[in-house]
Design an enzyme around this catalytic site. Structure first.
Site, PDB file in Angstrom:
ATOM      1  N   ARG A 105      40.845  28.457  47.335  1.00 58.60           N
ATOM      2  CA  ARG A 105      39.429  28.179  47.898  1.00 58.60           C
ATOM      3  C   ARG A 105      39.056  26.733  47.616  1.00 58.60           C
ATOM      4  O   ARG A 105      39.548  26.032  46.688  1.00 58.60           O
ATOM      5  CB  ARG A 105      38.594  28.827  46.613  1.00 58.60           C
ATOM      6  CG  ARG A 105      38.745  30.538  46.834  1.00 58.60           C
ATOM      7  CD  ARG A 105      37.588  31.008  45.923  1.00 58.60           C
ATOM      8  NE  ARG A 105      38.304  32.362  45.192  1.00 58.60           N
ATOM      9  CZ  ARG A 105      38.681  32.311  44.253  1.00 58.60           C
ATOM     10  NH1 ARG A 105      38.997  31.523  43.384  1.00 58.60           N
ATOM     11  NH2 ARG A 105      39.207  33.756  43.991  1.00 58.60           N
ATOM     12  N   SER A 161      47.012  26.748  39.670  1.00 59.97           N
ATOM     13  CA  SER A 161      47.459  28.107  38.812  1.00 59.97           C
ATOM     14  C   SER A 161      49.123  28.211  38.661  1.00 59.97           C
ATOM     15  O   SER A 161      49.543  29.256  38.767  1.00 59.97           O
ATOM     16  CB  SER A 161      46.923  29.259  39.439  1.00 59.97           C
ATOM     17  OG  SER A 161      45.290  29.231  39.308  1.00 59.97           O
ATOM     18  N   ASP A 214      44.073  28.148  36.177  1.00 64.31           N
ATOM     19  CA  ASP A 214      43.125  29.186  36.392  1.00 64.31           C
ATOM     20  C   ASP A 214      42.390  29.807  35.253  1.00 64.31           C
ATOM     21  O   ASP A 214      41.143  30.324  35.056  1.00 64.31           O
ATOM     22  CB  ASP A 214      43.687  30.296  37.628  1.00 64.31           C
ATOM     23  CG  ASP A 214      44.878  30.903  37.093  1.00 64.31           C
ATOM     24  OD1 ASP A 214      45.347  30.516  36.300  1.00 64.31           O
ATOM     25  OD2 ASP A 214      45.065  31.930  37.790  1.00 64.31           O
TER      26      ASP A 214
HETATM   27  C1  BGC Z   1      51.305  31.160  36.298  1.00 58.42           C
HETATM   28  C2  BGC Z   1      49.979  30.753  35.435  1.00 58.42           C
HETATM   29  C3  BGC Z   1      48.828  31.339  36.274  1.00 58.42           C
HETATM   30  C4  BGC Z   1      49.118  32.741  36.263  1.00 58.42           C
HETATM   31  C5  BGC Z   1      47.655  33.645  36.784  1.00 58.42           C
HETATM   32  C6  BGC Z   1      51.296  32.634  36.475  1.00 58.42           C
HETATM   33  O1  BGC Z   1      52.325  32.827  37.228  1.00 58.42           O
HETATM   34  O2  BGC Z   1      52.311  30.700  35.670  1.00 58.42           O
HETATM   35  O3  BGC Z   1      49.816  29.165  35.694  1.00 58.42           O
HETATM   36  O4  BGC Z   1      47.674  31.186  35.214  1.00 58.42           O
HETATM   37  O5  BGC Z   1      50.110  33.051  37.107  1.00 58.42           O
HETATM   38  O6  BGC Z   1      47.300  33.038  38.123  1.00 58.42           O
END
Ligand code: BGC
Length: 482
Positions: A105, A161, A214
């Site tokens: 996004r 994320s 995130d």
């Molecule tokens: C990532 C995290 C992320 C989570 C949710 C995981 O696979 O390592 O950094 O916060 O997914 O998106």
């Protein structure tokens, strides 16, 4: 003559009866085998209360070990450099870029302070490869409702994320990919520098001012609307949690203590591992054949990327060992990751007496033409075992964080704790979220449970990044720092 015909007819009837009996016996044997696999699965996936407390304790222990030293635990416990969360006073125009597992996004928000809060917000969705180009187009479409003095550098909050080792609020290197991403040349690179370069190439007067996970964005968005928000959890394609920690309680933190005394920690709990996690041979095989064997064990039990795949593996074994879908194994059932967790939840939520939706999905996904109600019910049972295990383990993880924060045992002041939760599994898999909330409440006990509130965060990670860009805003003049 008549006698012979009668005898022959009787023999045919007897033979047919014998075939029918044999068929019934075979059916009964088949179902006995299916039932045995299911009950074995139920037993090995069970996460009874005592085991959940062990998982919660292990989470607490690992959190402390991860905070103590860089490689002290499978939990990275990453310092995010976020030492203050939004207060509601933030004002101005901010952009955000939210790159997750499924979603990408780009958004802009006009913040109006405590009274007006988010005055306006817009977003577009594009592909990773077109990030900078999408940003440029997006900035060009800025309408009259968004205000920025001439020549001001646009500030961008970036939600990324994945596990990033941060070196400041606006820089950090990618530790590894998760959730099936695998652009190896990016590992070890400064994510922000890469993006800023791409933005510059587009001729945009814009710069990344905050880099957040995130979970951190979700925590910021949660705090913006509720001061008691202490924890954020994502249960989506991947899973993770962030929370506010007392900076004194981070032995590996050697820099000056933040003014607020608090620091947001990105736990990267997806990588949590414990001997108490109920694992089966299906999980072991999934892990061994995954892009990241030995990693993200907790994520492989609880998140959207994997739960559907575990169900597929179980159904495949039932098809192989007990002809669950007839004498031939449906070829599509052998395709890895063909069964998404979204399909799983749609089947699991089917409440029609005949489980029609399950039948439709089995046909759509695996091209299994027709199934009996009994078979369809079995599929639902398998979904239930896997989602119940995931949901209960997620609850135990949250309980572990509450424990670390000293909020898992009853105290006279009964502080309210809000947990902001987001992600497709949480949002759409209501059986999962309800089971998780029930389990957490059982673990806390009836005195404490009412003071722990789980709040849906509604795609807050992008907004949270913009809010953090605002909290950390310096509004530089473009020519000063660009
Ligand atoms: C990532 C995290 C992320 C989570 C949710 C995981 O696979 O390592 O950094 O916060 O997914 O998106």
């Amino acid at each position: 003559m008549r006698k012979a015909a009668a005898l022959a007819a009787a023999a045919v009837v007897a033979a047919a009866a014998a075939i029918a009996v044999r068929q019934r016996l075979r059916e009964a044997k088949r179902w006995a085998r299916v039932a045995a696999v299911l009950s074995d699965l139920q037993e090995r996936c069970a996460a009874p209360a005592a085991r959940l407390l062990q998982v919660s304790d292990a989470m607490d222990v690992e959190m402390r070990a991860g905070l103590a030293s860089e490689d002290g635990s499978k939990l990275k416990m990453l310092v995010t450099y976020v030492d203050s969360l939004p207060s509601g006073d933030e004002k101005g125009l901010f952009y955000a870029l939210d790159l997750g597992g499924t979603n990408f996004r780009v958004l802009r928000v006009q913040l109006g302070g405590k009274e007006q809060r988010v005055i306006k917000q817009e977003s577009v969705g594009e592909l990773f490869d077109f990030i900078a180009a999408a940003l440029a187009k997006f900035v060009a479409s800025e309408g009259e409702d968004y205000h920025l003095p001439e020549g001001t550098l646009r500030q961008l909050g970036f939600t990324f994320s994945f596990p990033v080792k941060q070196t400041s609020i606006s820089s950090g290197t990618l530790i590894k990919w998760t959730k099936g991403f695998a652009i190896e040349e990016m590992v070890g690179k400064d994510i922000v520098a890469e993006l800023n370069e791409a933005i510059k190439r587009q001729g945009l007067v814009m710069k990344v001012s905050t880099l957040v996970n995130d979970t951190v964005g979700t925590l910021a968005a949660g705090r913006y609307v509720d001061d008691d928000t202490m924890i954020a959890v994502i249960l989506g394609t991947g899973t993770n949690a962030a929370y506010t920690e007392n900076a004194h309680a981070i032995p590996k933190w050697h820099a000056p203590l933040p003014m607020s005394g608090d620091m947001v920690i990105n736990m990267e709990w997806g990588n949590f591992k414990s001997a108490h996690l109920p694992l089966t041979e299906f999980d072991q095989a999934l892990d061994a054949e995954s892009l990241n064997p030995g990693e993200q064990n907790y994520e492989k039990l609880t998140s959207g990327m994997y739960m559907g795949e575990i169900v597929r593996r179980i159904l495949l074994q039932m098809a192989q060992e007990a002809a669950l879908f007839g004498d031939n194994i449906p070829p599509k059932l052998e395709t890895p990751y063909i069964l998404k967790t979204f399909h799983m939840l749609v089947m699991h939520h089917d409440v029609s007496p005949d489980l029609e939706t399950v039948g439709i999905k089995l046909k759509e996904i695996f091209q299994i033409e027709s199934t009996s109600r009994k078979t369809r019910k079995l599929v639902v049972d398998v979904c239930e075992v896997i989602s119940t295990r995931g949901a209960r383990l997620a609850a135990a993880g949250i309980h572990g964080i509450l424990k670390k924060l000293g909020r898992a045992t009853d105290s006279p002041d009964k502080r309210r704790t809000v947990i902001a939760v987001d992600g497709g599994v949480y949002k759409y898999y209501t059986f999962f979220s309800e089971c998780m909330e029930r389990t957490l409440s059982d673990m806390l006990g009836e005195d404490l449970a009412p003071s722990v509130v789980i709040k849906p965060a509604n795609d807050g990670s992008g907004l949270g990044a913009a809010l953090l860009a605002a909290s950390y805003s310096q509004y530089l003049q473009a020519d000063e720092d660009y």
